[in-house]
Design a protein around this motif. Structure first.
Motif, PDB file in Angstrom:
ATOM      1  N   LYS A  29      36.438   8.527 -10.720  1.00 52.12           N
ATOM      2  CA  LYS A  29      36.356   9.705 -10.980  1.00 52.12           C
ATOM      3  C   LYS A  29      35.337  10.254 -11.491  1.00 52.12           C
ATOM      4  O   LYS A  29      35.376  11.989 -11.398  1.00 52.12           O
ATOM      5  CB  LYS A  29      35.766   9.002 -12.857  1.00 52.12           C
ATOM      6  CG  LYS A  29      36.608  10.832 -14.110  1.00 52.12           C
ATOM      7  CD  LYS A  29      36.784  10.155 -15.381  1.00 52.12           C
ATOM      8  CE  LYS A  29      37.427  11.066 -16.092  1.00 52.12           C
ATOM      9  NZ  LYS A  29      36.201  12.462 -16.726  1.00 52.12           N
ATOM     10  N   ASP A  30      34.008  10.217 -11.298  1.00 52.93           N
ATOM     11  CA  ASP A  30      32.725  10.739 -10.828  1.00 52.93           C
ATOM     12  C   ASP A  30      32.445  10.835  -9.378  1.00 52.93           C
ATOM     13  O   ASP A  30      31.170  11.488  -9.317  1.00 52.93           O
ATOM     14  CB  ASP A  30      31.175  10.965 -11.701  1.00 52.93           C
ATOM     15  CG  ASP A  30      32.068  10.851 -13.207  1.00 52.93           C
ATOM     16  OD1 ASP A  30      32.983  12.244 -13.438  1.00 52.93           O
ATOM     17  OD2 ASP A  30      31.591  10.154 -14.444  1.00 52.93           O
TER      18      ASP A  30
ATOM     19  N   GLU B 108      32.064  20.124  -0.859  1.00 55.83           N
ATOM     20  CA  GLU B 108      30.320  20.758  -1.314  1.00 55.83           C
ATOM     21  C   GLU B 108      30.947  21.848  -2.700  1.00 55.83           C
ATOM     22  O   GLU B 108      30.678  23.142  -1.593  1.00 55.83           O
ATOM     23  CB  GLU B 108      29.679  20.046  -1.235  1.00 55.83           C
ATOM     24  CG  GLU B 108      28.581  20.024  -1.565  1.00 55.83           C
ATOM     25  CD  GLU B 108      26.916  19.855  -1.258  1.00 55.83           C
ATOM     26  OE1 GLU B 108      26.075  20.245  -1.496  1.00 55.83           O
ATOM     27  OE2 GLU B 108      27.257  19.503  -0.256  1.00 55.83           O
TER      28      GLU B 108
ATOM     29  N   LYS C 254      31.018  11.853  -5.913  1.00 57.04           N
ATOM     30  CA  LYS C 254      30.761  13.690  -5.153  1.00 57.04           C
ATOM     31  C   LYS C 254      29.616  12.874  -3.903  1.00 57.04           C
ATOM     32  O   LYS C 254      29.055  11.981  -4.199  1.00 57.04           O
ATOM     33  CB  LYS C 254      30.201  14.504  -6.333  1.00 57.04           C
ATOM     34  CG  LYS C 254      30.929  15.294  -7.243  1.00 57.04           C
ATOM     35  CD  LYS C 254      29.678  15.887  -7.973  1.00 57.04           C
ATOM     36  CE  LYS C 254      30.993  16.603  -8.750  1.00 57.04           C
ATOM     37  NZ  LYS C 254      29.961  17.625  -9.673  1.00 57.04           N
TER      38      LYS C 254
ATOM     39  N   LYS D 198      39.076  22.244  -8.680  1.00 53.21           N
ATOM     40  CA  LYS D 198      38.156  21.083  -9.396  1.00 53.21           C
ATOM     41  C   LYS D 198      38.804  19.513  -9.043  1.00 53.21           C
ATOM     42  O   LYS D 198      37.552  18.828  -9.473  1.00 53.21           O
ATOM     43  CB  LYS D 198      38.218  21.364 -10.728  1.00 53.21           C
ATOM     44  CG  LYS D 198      38.319  22.712 -10.724  1.00 53.21           C
ATOM     45  CD  LYS D 198      38.276  22.970 -12.719  1.00 53.21           C
ATOM     46  CE  LYS D 198      38.106  23.813 -12.871  1.00 53.21           C
ATOM     47  NZ  LYS D 198      38.008  24.391 -14.666  1.00 53.21           N
ATOM     48  N   GLY D 199      40.224  19.046  -8.109  1.00 58.16           N
ATOM     49  CA  GLY D 199      39.703  17.208  -8.023  1.00 58.16           C
ATOM     50  C   GLY D 199      41.830  17.529  -7.273  1.00 58.16           C
ATOM     51  O   GLY D 199      42.183  18.524  -7.031  1.00 58.16           O
TER      52      GLY D 199
ATOM     53  N   SER E 270      41.331  13.221   0.166  1.00 56.80           N
ATOM     54  CA  SER E 270      40.397  12.687  -0.547  1.00 56.80           C
ATOM     55  C   SER E 270      41.648  11.712  -1.328  1.00 56.80           C
ATOM     56  O   SER E 270      41.242  10.357  -1.635  1.00 56.80           O
ATOM     57  CB  SER E 270      40.044  13.691  -1.421  1.00 56.80           C
ATOM     58  OG  SER E 270      39.529  13.451  -2.584  1.00 56.80           O
TER      59      SER E 270
ATOM     60  N   ASN F  62      47.221  18.422  -7.156  1.00 60.71           N
ATOM     61  CA  ASN F  62      45.521  19.195  -6.483  1.00 60.71           C
ATOM     62  C   ASN F  62      44.466  20.497  -6.883  1.00 60.71           C
ATOM     63  O   ASN F  62      45.810  21.435  -7.073  1.00 60.71           O
ATOM     64  CB  ASN F  62      45.611  19.381  -5.137  1.00 60.71           C
ATOM     65  CG  ASN F  62      44.895  18.462  -4.255  1.00 60.71           C
ATOM     66  OD1 ASN F  62      44.224  17.818  -4.750  1.00 60.71           O
ATOM     67  ND2 ASN F  62      46.020  17.287  -3.532  1.00 60.71           N
TER      68      ASN F  62
ATOM     69  N   ALA G  29      41.740  10.007 -11.486  1.00 58.61           N
ATOM     70  CA  ALA G  29      41.551  11.596 -11.015  1.00 58.61           C
ATOM     71  C   ALA G  29      40.119  11.443 -10.516  1.00 58.61           C
ATOM     72  O   ALA G  29      39.364  10.477 -10.747  1.00 58.61           O
ATOM     73  CB  ALA G  29      41.107  11.840 -12.241  1.00 58.61           C
ATOM     74  N   LEU G  30      40.120  12.270  -9.207  1.00 56.44           N
ATOM     75  CA  LEU G  30      38.858  12.813  -8.334  1.00 56.44           C
ATOM     76  C   LEU G  30      38.430  14.205  -8.773  1.00 56.44           C
ATOM     77  O   LEU G  30      39.319  14.992  -8.878  1.00 56.44           O
ATOM     78  CB  LEU G  30      39.821  12.052  -7.110  1.00 56.44           C
ATOM     79  CG  LEU G  30      39.936  11.435  -6.484  1.00 56.44           C
ATOM     80  CD1 LEU G  30      41.233  11.591  -5.495  1.00 56.44           C
ATOM     81  CD2 LEU G  30      39.352   9.810  -6.725  1.00 56.44           C
ATOM     82  N   LYS G  31      36.751  14.355  -8.011  1.00 62.52           N
ATOM     83  CA  LYS G  31      36.522  15.588  -8.469  1.00 62.52           C
ATOM     84  C   LYS G  31      36.498  16.163  -7.197  1.00 62.52           C
ATOM     85  O   LYS G  31      35.850  17.288  -6.833  1.00 62.52           O
ATOM     86  CB  LYS G  31      34.716  15.265  -9.062  1.00 62.52           C
ATOM     87  CG  LYS G  31      35.027  15.358 -10.422  1.00 62.52           C
ATOM     88  CD  LYS G  31      33.522  14.778 -10.729  1.00 62.52           C
ATOM     89  CE  LYS G  31      33.609  15.038 -12.567  1.00 62.52           C
ATOM     90  NZ  LYS G  31      31.794  15.581 -12.653  1.00 62.52           N
TER      91      LYS G  31
ATOM     92  N   LYS H 233      44.666  14.813  -7.997  1.00 67.92           N
ATOM     93  CA  LYS H 233      45.163  13.646  -9.930  1.00 67.92           C
ATOM     94  C   LYS H 233      46.459  13.548  -8.883  1.00 67.92           C
ATOM     95  O   LYS H 233      47.361  13.874  -8.159  1.00 67.92           O
ATOM     96  CB  LYS H 233      45.455  14.288 -10.700  1.00 67.92           C
ATOM     97  CG  LYS H 233      43.952  14.288 -11.312  1.00 67.92           C
ATOM     98  CD  LYS H 233      44.959  15.319 -13.206  1.00 67.92           C
ATOM     99  CE  LYS H 233      43.307  15.879 -13.747  1.00 67.92           C
ATOM    100  NZ  LYS H 233      43.605  16.227 -15.088  1.00 67.92           N
TER     101      LYS H 233
END
Length: 484
Positions: free
Chosen positions: A321-322, A330, A324, A271-272, A295, A268, A287-289, A274
Protein backbone atom coordinates in the motif's frame (compact mmCIF):
# COMPACT_ATOMS: atom_id res chain seq x y z
CA UNK A 1 43.14 -18.68 3.41
CA UNK A 2 45.54 -20.91 1.50
CA UNK A 3 45.67 -20.27 -2.24
CA UNK A 4 44.95 -23.97 -2.83
CA UNK A 5 41.64 -23.56 -0.97
CA UNK A 6 40.81 -20.37 -2.86
CA UNK A 7 41.26 -22.32 -6.11
CA UNK A 8 39.11 -25.26 -5.02
CA UNK A 9 37.15 -26.86 -7.91
CA UNK A 10 38.90 -24.67 -10.52
CA UNK A 11 41.00 -26.14 -13.32
CA UNK A 12 44.31 -24.31 -13.33
CA UNK A 13 47.97 -24.54 -14.25
CA UNK A 14 50.78 -23.39 -11.97
CA UNK A 15 53.08 -21.34 -14.21
CA UNK A 16 55.45 -20.47 -11.36
CA UNK A 17 55.51 -20.59 -7.58
CA UNK A 18 53.15 -22.80 -5.55
CA UNK A 19 49.63 -22.76 -4.15
CA UNK A 20 50.75 -23.29 -0.55
CA UNK A 21 50.73 -19.56 0.11
CA UNK A 22 48.46 -17.52 2.38
CA UNK A 23 46.01 -15.19 0.62
CA UNK A 24 44.76 -12.20 2.64
CA UNK A 25 42.55 -10.66 0.03
CA UNK A 26 41.44 -10.79 -3.61
CA UNK A 27 41.20 -7.93 -6.11
CA UNK A 28 40.64 -7.32 -9.83
CA UNK A 29 41.63 -3.64 -9.60
CA UNK A 30 45.36 -3.24 -8.99
CA UNK A 31 44.69 -0.13 -6.90
CA UNK A 32 43.04 -2.38 -4.31
CA UNK A 33 46.02 -4.72 -4.11
CA UNK A 34 47.68 -5.06 -0.70
CA UNK A 35 50.21 -7.23 1.13
CA UNK A 36 49.30 -10.88 0.67
CA UNK A 37 46.60 -10.32 -1.90
CA UNK A 38 45.75 -12.21 -5.07
CA UNK A 39 45.27 -10.18 -8.26
CA UNK A 40 42.90 -11.49 -10.94
CA UNK A 41 43.64 -10.00 -14.36
CA UNK A 42 40.33 -9.47 -16.18
CA UNK A 43 39.86 -8.12 -19.68
CA UNK A 44 37.49 -5.17 -19.48
CA UNK A 45 35.74 -3.13 -22.17
CA UNK A 46 38.35 -0.38 -22.06
CA UNK A 47 41.43 -1.96 -20.51
CA UNK A 48 43.12 -5.30 -19.85
CA UNK A 49 43.91 -6.26 -16.28
CA UNK A 50 47.09 -7.92 -17.50
CA UNK A 51 48.52 -4.44 -18.10
CA UNK A 52 48.29 -3.72 -14.37
CA UNK A 53 49.94 -6.87 -13.00
CA UNK A 54 53.16 -4.99 -12.23
CA UNK A 55 51.27 -2.36 -10.24
CA UNK A 56 49.39 -5.05 -8.29
CA UNK A 57 52.66 -6.80 -7.39
CA UNK A 58 54.28 -3.53 -6.30
CA UNK A 59 51.35 -2.96 -3.97
CA UNK A 60 51.81 -6.38 -2.36
CA UNK A 61 50.12 -9.07 -4.47
CA UNK A 62 51.71 -12.50 -3.87
CA UNK A 63 49.64 -14.37 -6.47
CA UNK A 64 48.35 -13.48 -9.92
CA UNK A 65 45.64 -15.22 -11.96
CA UNK A 66 45.73 -14.86 -15.76
CA UNK A 67 44.13 -16.47 -18.82
CA UNK A 68 46.79 -15.44 -21.36
CA UNK A 69 50.50 -15.92 -21.94
CA UNK A 70 52.22 -13.80 -19.29
CA UNK A 71 55.85 -13.77 -18.16
CA UNK A 72 56.66 -12.39 -14.70
CA UNK A 73 60.15 -12.07 -13.23
CA UNK A 74 58.98 -11.26 -9.71
CA UNK A 75 58.97 -13.89 -6.94
CA UNK A 76 55.21 -14.53 -6.88
CA UNK A 77 52.84 -17.36 -7.72
CA UNK A 78 51.42 -17.21 -11.26
CA UNK A 79 48.32 -19.24 -12.05
CA UNK A 80 46.73 -19.68 -15.46
CA UNK A 81 43.07 -20.54 -16.08
CA UNK A 82 40.89 -20.66 -19.16
CA UNK A 83 38.73 -17.66 -18.22
CA UNK A 84 39.67 -15.31 -15.39
CA UNK A 85 36.26 -13.61 -15.25
CA UNK A 86 34.47 -16.92 -14.83
CA UNK A 87 37.08 -18.17 -12.37
CA UNK A 88 36.72 -15.00 -10.30
CA UNK A 89 33.12 -15.92 -9.43
CA UNK A 90 34.19 -19.31 -8.05
CA UNK A 91 37.25 -17.88 -6.31
CA UNK A 92 35.14 -15.20 -4.63
CA UNK A 93 32.55 -17.73 -3.50
CA UNK A 94 35.30 -19.98 -2.09
CA UNK A 95 37.02 -17.10 -0.33
CA UNK A 96 33.83 -15.83 1.32
CA UNK A 97 32.53 -19.27 2.27
CA UNK A 98 29.76 -19.82 -0.30
CA UNK A 99 27.47 -17.23 1.35
CA UNK A 100 24.53 -17.55 -1.07
CA UNK A 101 23.95 -21.12 0.12
CA UNK A 102 23.18 -19.68 3.56
CA UNK A 103 20.61 -17.22 2.20
CA UNK A 104 17.25 -17.40 0.42
CA UNK A 105 18.18 -15.64 -2.81
CA UNK A 106 15.56 -14.05 -5.09
CA UNK A 107 16.78 -12.79 -8.48
CA UNK A 108 14.75 -10.35 -10.57
CA UNK A 109 15.57 -9.78 -14.23
CA UNK A 110 13.95 -8.00 -17.18
CA UNK A 111 14.38 -4.82 -19.19
CA UNK A 112 12.03 -2.72 -17.06
CA UNK A 113 10.65 -3.03 -13.56
CA UNK A 114 13.55 -4.76 -11.77
CA UNK A 115 14.05 -2.03 -9.19
CA UNK A 116 10.35 -1.62 -8.40
CA UNK A 117 9.81 -5.36 -8.06
CA UNK A 118 12.78 -5.80 -5.71
CA UNK A 119 11.60 -2.96 -3.46
CA UNK A 120 8.07 -4.38 -3.38
CA UNK A 121 9.35 -7.85 -2.47
CA UNK A 122 11.60 -6.34 0.21
CA UNK A 123 8.64 -4.49 1.73
CA UNK A 124 6.53 -7.67 1.81
CA UNK A 125 9.30 -9.73 3.41
CA UNK A 126 10.01 -7.07 6.01
CA UNK A 127 6.32 -6.96 6.91
CA UNK A 128 6.87 -10.52 8.18
CA UNK A 129 9.70 -9.35 10.48
CA UNK A 130 12.45 -10.68 8.22
CA UNK A 131 15.83 -8.99 7.89
CA UNK A 132 16.26 -8.46 4.16
CA UNK A 133 19.21 -7.66 1.94
CA UNK A 134 18.79 -5.80 -1.36
CA UNK A 135 21.20 -5.49 -4.28
CA UNK A 136 20.29 -3.22 -7.16
CA UNK A 137 20.42 -0.11 -9.28
CA UNK A 138 19.62 2.56 -6.70
CA UNK A 139 21.54 1.20 -3.74
CA UNK A 140 22.53 -1.94 -1.86
CA UNK A 141 20.90 -2.46 1.52
CA UNK A 142 21.26 -4.68 4.57
CA UNK A 143 18.14 -4.07 6.60
CA UNK A 144 18.08 -0.29 6.95
CA UNK A 145 21.80 0.17 6.23
CA UNK A 146 22.54 1.66 2.83
CA UNK A 147 25.63 0.93 0.76
CA UNK A 148 26.59 2.65 -2.51
CA UNK A 149 26.28 0.90 -5.85
CA UNK A 150 28.19 1.38 -9.12
CA UNK A 151 26.12 -0.89 -11.37
CA UNK A 152 22.87 -2.84 -11.27
CA UNK A 153 24.59 -6.11 -10.34
CA UNK A 154 28.06 -5.90 -8.75
CA UNK A 155 31.14 -7.69 -10.09
CA UNK A 156 31.27 -11.26 -8.72
CA UNK A 157 33.92 -10.48 -6.10
CA UNK A 158 31.99 -7.51 -4.72
CA UNK A 159 28.73 -9.46 -4.90
CA UNK A 160 30.07 -12.38 -2.88
CA UNK A 161 31.53 -9.93 -0.33
CA UNK A 162 28.10 -8.31 0.09
CA UNK A 163 26.44 -11.71 0.46
CA UNK A 164 28.99 -12.69 3.12
CA UNK A 165 28.29 -9.46 4.99
CA UNK A 166 24.56 -10.16 4.79
CA UNK A 167 25.04 -13.61 6.30
CA UNK A 168 27.13 -12.13 9.10
CA UNK A 169 24.45 -9.47 9.72
CA UNK A 170 21.73 -12.07 10.17
CA UNK A 171 19.95 -11.54 6.86
CA UNK A 172 17.57 -14.35 5.81
CA UNK A 173 16.32 -13.17 2.41
CA UNK A 174 18.19 -11.33 -0.34
CA UNK A 175 16.41 -9.69 -3.27
CA UNK A 176 18.73 -8.93 -6.20
CA UNK A 177 18.37 -7.15 -9.52
CA UNK A 178 20.09 -9.41 -12.04
CA UNK A 179 21.16 -7.58 -15.20
CA UNK A 180 21.75 -9.24 -18.55
CA UNK A 181 25.36 -8.02 -18.38
CA UNK A 182 25.88 -9.80 -15.06
CA UNK A 183 24.53 -13.04 -16.51
CA UNK A 184 26.60 -12.82 -19.69
CA UNK A 185 29.76 -11.77 -17.84
CA UNK A 186 29.55 -14.47 -15.14
CA UNK A 187 29.04 -12.05 -12.25
CA UNK A 188 26.26 -14.14 -10.71
CA UNK A 189 27.88 -17.52 -11.34
CA UNK A 190 28.06 -19.42 -8.04
CA UNK A 191 24.96 -17.64 -6.72
CA UNK A 192 22.50 -20.18 -5.33
CA UNK A 193 19.20 -18.69 -6.53
CA UNK A 194 15.98 -19.95 -4.97
CA UNK A 195 13.46 -17.89 -6.98
CA UNK A 196 13.93 -16.18 -10.36
CA UNK A 197 11.54 -13.46 -11.56
CA UNK A 198 11.02 -12.31 -15.16
CA UNK A 199 9.38 -8.92 -15.70
CA UNK A 200 9.62 -8.25 -19.46
CA UNK A 201 12.01 -7.98 -22.37
CA UNK A 202 12.16 -5.05 -24.79
CA UNK A 203 14.95 -3.38 -26.75
CA UNK A 204 17.91 -2.24 -24.68
CA UNK A 205 21.65 -3.00 -24.37
CA UNK A 206 21.99 -4.06 -28.00
CA UNK A 207 25.35 -2.29 -28.00
CA UNK A 208 26.46 -5.22 -25.85
CA UNK A 209 24.22 -8.15 -26.83
CA UNK A 210 23.98 -7.23 -30.55
CA UNK A 211 20.65 -9.03 -31.10
CA UNK A 212 17.40 -9.45 -29.18
CA UNK A 213 17.88 -13.24 -29.24
CA UNK A 214 21.27 -12.90 -27.54
CA UNK A 215 19.72 -10.52 -25.03
CA UNK A 216 16.86 -12.92 -24.29
CA UNK A 217 19.18 -15.92 -23.96
CA UNK A 218 21.31 -14.03 -21.45
CA UNK A 219 18.20 -13.39 -19.34
CA UNK A 220 17.11 -17.02 -19.66
CA UNK A 221 20.27 -18.19 -17.91
CA UNK A 222 18.88 -17.05 -14.56
CA UNK A 223 15.91 -19.41 -14.87
CA UNK A 224 18.15 -22.41 -15.34
CA UNK A 225 19.83 -21.46 -12.07
CA UNK A 226 16.73 -21.16 -9.85
CA UNK A 227 15.97 -24.24 -7.75
CA UNK A 228 12.62 -23.44 -6.06
CA UNK A 229 10.43 -21.47 -8.48
CA UNK A 230 10.39 -19.28 -11.58
CA UNK A 231 7.96 -16.33 -11.66
CA UNK A 232 7.13 -15.26 -15.22
CA UNK A 233 5.11 -12.48 -16.84
CA UNK A 234 2.98 -14.55 -19.21
CA UNK A 235 1.94 -11.46 -21.20
CA UNK A 236 5.47 -10.80 -22.45
CA UNK A 237 6.44 -11.98 -25.93
CA UNK A 238 9.49 -13.78 -24.54
CA UNK A 239 7.63 -15.67 -21.78
CA UNK A 240 7.68 -18.95 -23.75
CA UNK A 241 11.46 -18.82 -24.07
CA UNK A 242 11.85 -18.14 -20.35
CA UNK A 243 9.46 -20.96 -19.44
CA UNK A 244 11.39 -23.35 -21.69
CA UNK A 245 14.57 -22.47 -19.82
CA UNK A 246 13.06 -22.83 -16.35
CA UNK A 247 14.34 -25.74 -14.27
CA UNK A 248 11.96 -25.19 -11.34
CA UNK A 249 8.24 -24.82 -10.72
CA UNK A 250 6.74 -22.07 -12.92
CA UNK A 251 4.28 -19.53 -11.51
CA UNK A 252 2.83 -17.15 -14.11
CA UNK A 253 1.29 -13.73 -13.62
CA UNK A 254 -0.43 -11.38 -16.05
CA UNK A 255 -3.34 -9.21 -17.09
CA UNK A 256 -4.13 -10.06 -20.74
CA UNK A 257 -3.50 -13.79 -21.08
CA UNK A 258 -4.57 -16.44 -18.60
CA UNK A 259 -2.11 -16.65 -15.72
CA UNK A 260 -2.06 -18.35 -12.34
CA UNK A 261 -2.02 -14.93 -10.66
CA UNK A 262 -4.04 -12.22 -12.41
CA UNK A 263 -5.07 -8.58 -12.01
CA UNK A 264 -8.64 -7.61 -12.86
CA UNK A 265 -10.83 -4.49 -12.63
CA UNK A 266 -7.83 -2.16 -12.87
CA UNK A 267 -8.37 1.51 -12.06
CA UNK A 268 -5.70 4.21 -12.40
CA UNK A 269 -5.33 7.86 -11.50
CA UNK A 270 -2.31 10.05 -10.88
CA UNK A 271 -2.32 9.13 -7.20
CA UNK A 272 -2.01 5.40 -7.81
CA UNK A 273 -3.50 2.16 -9.08
CA UNK A 274 -6.19 -0.15 -7.70
CA UNK A 275 -7.14 -3.63 -8.87
CA UNK A 276 -8.38 -7.03 -7.76
CA UNK A 277 -5.81 -9.80 -7.65
CA UNK A 278 -7.08 -13.31 -8.24
CA UNK A 279 -5.20 -16.47 -7.29
CA UNK A 280 -7.37 -19.46 -8.14
CA UNK A 281 -10.56 -18.88 -6.06
CA UNK A 282 -8.97 -16.25 -3.81
CA UNK A 283 -9.52 -12.55 -4.51
CA UNK A 284 -8.24 -9.42 -2.78
CA UNK A 285 -8.24 -5.70 -3.52
CA UNK A 286 -4.78 -4.15 -4.00
CA UNK A 287 -3.97 -0.44 -3.81
CA UNK A 288 -0.66 1.09 -4.95
CA UNK A 289 0.73 4.61 -4.65
CA UNK A 290 2.61 4.19 -7.92
CA UNK A 291 0.19 4.53 -10.85
CA UNK A 292 0.27 2.93 -14.28
CA UNK A 293 -0.27 -0.50 -15.80
CA UNK A 294 3.46 -1.20 -15.43
CA UNK A 295 3.06 -0.73 -11.69
CA UNK A 296 0.28 -3.34 -11.64
CA UNK A 297 2.59 -5.80 -13.44
CA UNK A 298 5.42 -5.10 -10.99
CA UNK A 299 3.17 -5.68 -7.99
CA UNK A 300 1.88 -8.94 -9.50
CA UNK A 301 5.48 -10.18 -9.71
CA UNK A 302 5.98 -9.36 -6.02
CA UNK A 303 2.66 -10.97 -5.07
CA UNK A 304 3.71 -14.12 -6.94
CA UNK A 305 6.90 -14.37 -4.87
CA UNK A 306 4.89 -13.85 -1.68
CA UNK A 307 2.47 -16.60 -2.76
CA UNK A 308 5.35 -19.04 -3.27
CA UNK A 309 6.66 -18.19 0.20
CA UNK A 310 3.23 -18.68 1.79
CA UNK A 311 2.84 -15.09 2.97
CA UNK A 312 -0.84 -14.23 3.65
CA UNK A 313 -2.45 -12.04 0.98
CA UNK A 314 -3.75 -9.64 3.61
CA UNK A 315 -0.16 -8.99 4.77
CA UNK A 316 0.93 -8.50 1.15
CA UNK A 317 -1.87 -5.99 0.57
CA UNK A 318 -0.78 -3.90 3.56
CA UNK A 319 2.91 -4.05 2.62
CA UNK A 320 2.30 -2.87 -0.95
CA UNK A 321 0.00 0.00 0.00
CA UNK A 322 2.74 2.51 0.86
CA UNK A 323 5.66 1.39 -1.29
CA UNK A 324 7.42 4.27 -3.04
CA UNK A 325 10.61 4.03 -5.07
CA UNK A 326 12.97 6.90 -5.77
CA UNK A 327 12.91 7.88 -9.42
CA UNK A 328 9.99 5.63 -10.34
CA UNK A 329 6.94 7.79 -11.15
CA UNK A 330 8.15 10.13 -8.42
CA UNK A 331 5.82 13.13 -8.10
CA UNK A 332 7.78 16.04 -6.65
CA UNK A 333 6.40 17.98 -3.73
CA UNK A 334 6.50 21.52 -5.15
CA UNK A 335 4.50 24.71 -4.81
CA UNK A 336 3.30 25.05 -8.42
CA UNK A 337 0.01 24.78 -10.31
CA UNK A 338 1.39 21.88 -12.33
CA UNK A 339 2.98 18.51 -11.51
CA UNK A 340 6.59 17.45 -12.06
CA UNK A 341 7.27 13.73 -12.31
CA UNK A 342 10.71 12.08 -12.37
CA UNK A 343 11.04 8.60 -13.84
CA UNK A 344 13.90 6.32 -14.89
CA UNK A 345 12.27 5.33 -18.21
CA UNK A 346 15.21 5.01 -20.61
CA UNK A 347 14.04 2.45 -23.18
CA UNK A 348 11.36 2.72 -25.89
CA UNK A 349 9.06 0.35 -24.01
CA UNK A 350 9.71 1.99 -20.64
CA UNK A 351 8.96 5.43 -22.06
CA UNK A 352 5.83 4.19 -23.81
CA UNK A 353 4.51 2.56 -20.62
CA UNK A 354 5.17 5.75 -18.68
CA UNK A 355 3.44 7.98 -21.22
CA UNK A 356 0.48 5.60 -21.56
CA UNK A 357 -0.03 5.89 -17.83
CA UNK A 358 -0.33 9.67 -18.11
CA UNK A 359 -2.80 9.26 -20.97
CA UNK A 360 -5.30 7.78 -18.54
CA UNK A 361 -5.62 11.01 -16.55
CA UNK A 362 -7.60 14.17 -17.13
CA UNK A 363 -4.74 16.65 -17.12
CA UNK A 364 -3.38 19.52 -19.14
CA UNK A 365 -0.45 19.10 -21.52
CA UNK A 366 2.13 16.38 -21.11
CA UNK A 367 5.51 18.11 -21.45
CA UNK A 368 8.17 15.42 -21.84
CA UNK A 369 11.90 16.04 -21.37
CA UNK A 370 14.35 13.23 -22.11
CA UNK A 371 17.59 12.18 -23.80
CA UNK A 372 19.55 8.98 -24.41
CA UNK A 373 22.79 7.79 -22.85
CA UNK A 374 26.05 7.86 -24.77
CA UNK A 375 28.08 4.71 -25.48
CA UNK A 376 24.88 2.67 -25.28
CA UNK A 377 22.42 1.07 -27.71
CA UNK A 378 22.10 3.59 -30.56
CA UNK A 379 19.24 1.74 -32.23
CA UNK A 380 16.76 2.73 -29.55
CA UNK A 381 17.28 6.49 -29.99
CA UNK A 382 14.97 7.14 -32.97
CA UNK A 383 12.46 4.70 -31.49
CA UNK A 384 12.34 6.70 -28.26
CA UNK A 385 11.92 9.88 -30.29
CA UNK A 386 8.94 8.35 -32.08
CA UNK A 387 7.39 7.15 -28.81
CA UNK A 388 7.85 10.61 -27.30
CA UNK A 389 6.19 12.29 -30.26
CA UNK A 390 3.32 9.82 -30.23
CA UNK A 391 2.30 10.32 -26.60
CA UNK A 392 3.49 13.76 -25.48
CA UNK A 393 1.97 17.16 -26.25
CA UNK A 394 5.38 18.84 -26.31
CA UNK A 395 8.86 17.30 -26.20
CA UNK A 396 12.19 18.74 -25.13
CA UNK A 397 15.12 16.65 -26.35
CA UNK A 398 18.18 17.09 -24.17
CA UNK A 399 21.30 15.36 -22.87
CA UNK A 400 21.44 12.28 -20.63
CA UNK A 401 24.86 10.93 -19.62
CA UNK A 402 26.50 11.50 -23.04
CA UNK A 403 29.75 9.91 -21.87
CA UNK A 404 32.30 9.90 -24.70
CA UNK A 405 29.80 10.76 -27.45
CA UNK A 406 28.89 14.17 -28.84
CA UNK A 407 25.59 15.12 -27.10
CA UNK A 408 24.24 16.80 -30.24
CA UNK A 409 24.87 13.67 -32.31
CA UNK A 410 22.80 11.64 -29.84
CA UNK A 411 20.06 14.28 -29.95
CA UNK A 412 20.03 14.26 -33.76
CA UNK A 413 19.45 10.50 -33.73
CA UNK A 414 16.51 10.93 -31.34
CA UNK A 415 15.20 13.73 -33.54
CA UNK A 416 15.01 11.33 -36.52
CA UNK A 417 12.23 9.49 -34.71
CA UNK A 418 10.25 12.45 -33.48
CA UNK A 419 10.21 13.91 -36.99
CA UNK A 420 7.96 11.00 -37.95
CA UNK A 421 5.28 12.45 -35.67
CA UNK A 422 3.40 15.74 -35.64
CA UNK A 423 4.42 16.56 -32.07
CA UNK A 424 6.08 19.96 -31.54
CA UNK A 425 9.51 19.78 -29.96
CA UNK A 426 12.53 21.82 -28.95
CA UNK A 427 16.21 20.89 -28.62
CA UNK A 428 18.14 22.18 -25.60
CA UNK A 429 21.38 20.28 -25.12
CA UNK A 430 22.13 21.53 -21.58
CA UNK A 431 19.82 19.45 -19.39
CA UNK A 432 19.57 22.05 -16.64
CA UNK A 433 18.56 24.73 -19.14
CA UNK A 434 16.12 22.26 -20.66
CA UNK A 435 14.47 21.71 -17.27
CA UNK A 436 14.32 25.45 -16.71
CA UNK A 437 12.57 25.89 -20.06
CA UNK A 438 10.12 23.06 -19.36
CA UNK A 439 9.07 24.67 -16.08
CA UNK A 440 8.78 28.09 -17.71
CA UNK A 441 6.22 26.91 -20.25
CA UNK A 442 4.18 24.72 -17.88
CA UNK A 443 0.66 25.94 -17.18
CA UNK A 444 -2.09 24.99 -14.75
CA UNK A 445 -2.75 21.26 -14.62
CA UNK A 446 0.14 20.39 -16.98
CA UNK A 447 2.51 17.54 -16.20
CA UNK A 448 6.24 18.02 -16.71
CA UNK A 449 7.87 14.62 -17.12
CA UNK A 450 11.63 14.36 -16.59
CA UNK A 451 12.50 10.94 -17.98
CA UNK A 452 15.69 8.92 -18.11
CA UNK A 453 17.66 9.72 -14.99
CA UNK A 454 15.25 8.71 -12.23
CA UNK A 455 17.20 8.01 -9.05
CA UNK A 456 20.52 9.23 -10.49
CA UNK A 457 22.11 12.27 -8.89
CA UNK A 458 24.87 12.80 -11.45
CA UNK A 459 25.53 13.45 -15.12
CA UNK A 460 28.33 11.55 -16.92
CA UNK A 461 30.11 13.84 -19.38
CA UNK A 462 33.07 13.12 -21.65
CA UNK A 463 35.75 14.20 -19.18
CA UNK A 464 34.05 14.20 -15.79
CA UNK A 465 31.05 13.32 -13.66
CA UNK A 466 29.08 16.24 -12.24
CA UNK A 467 26.43 16.47 -9.52
CA UNK A 468 22.99 16.50 -11.10
CA UNK A 469 19.99 15.77 -8.89
CA UNK A 470 16.85 16.77 -10.78
CA UNK A 471 14.89 17.11 -7.54
CA UNK A 472 17.26 19.78 -6.27
CA UNK A 473 17.49 21.46 -9.66
CA UNK A 474 13.71 21.83 -9.93
CA UNK A 475 13.53 23.31 -6.43
CA UNK A 476 16.38 25.72 -7.14
CA UNK A 477 14.73 26.94 -10.34
CA UNK A 478 11.33 27.39 -8.72
CA UNK A 479 12.88 29.18 -5.74
CA UNK A 480 14.94 31.43 -7.99
CA UNK A 481 18.23 30.43 -6.35
CA UNK A 482 19.64 28.17 -9.05
CA UNK A 483 23.39 27.62 -9.06
CA UNK A 484 25.65 27.75 -12.10
Amino acid sequence: MRLADVLKDIEYTIVKGNVDVDIRGICYDSRNSKDGSMFVAIKGFKSDGADYIGDAIERGAVAVLVDGEISIDKDITLIKVQNTRKSLAKIASNYYGDPSKQLFLIGVTGTNGKTSVTYMIKSILESQNNKVGLIGTIQNMIGDKVYPTERTTPESLDLQRYLRLMVDEGVKYVVMEVSSHSLALNRVDECDFDIAVFTNLTQDHLDFHKTMDDYANAKAKLFRMAKTACVINIDDDYSSLIIENSNAKVVTYGIKDYAYIMAKDIKNDIKGAKYTVQIEDIKSDIALKIPGLFSVYNSLAAISVAFILGIPLQSVKIALKDVKIKGRFEILDIDAPYNVVIDYAHTPDGLENLMKAFGEYDTGRKILLFGCGGDRDKGKRPKMGEVAGKYADFVIITSDNPRSEDPMQIISEIEMGIKNTKCPYKIIENRKEAIKYALSIAKDNDIVILAGKGHETYQVLKDRVIDFDEREIVKEILNGDEKN
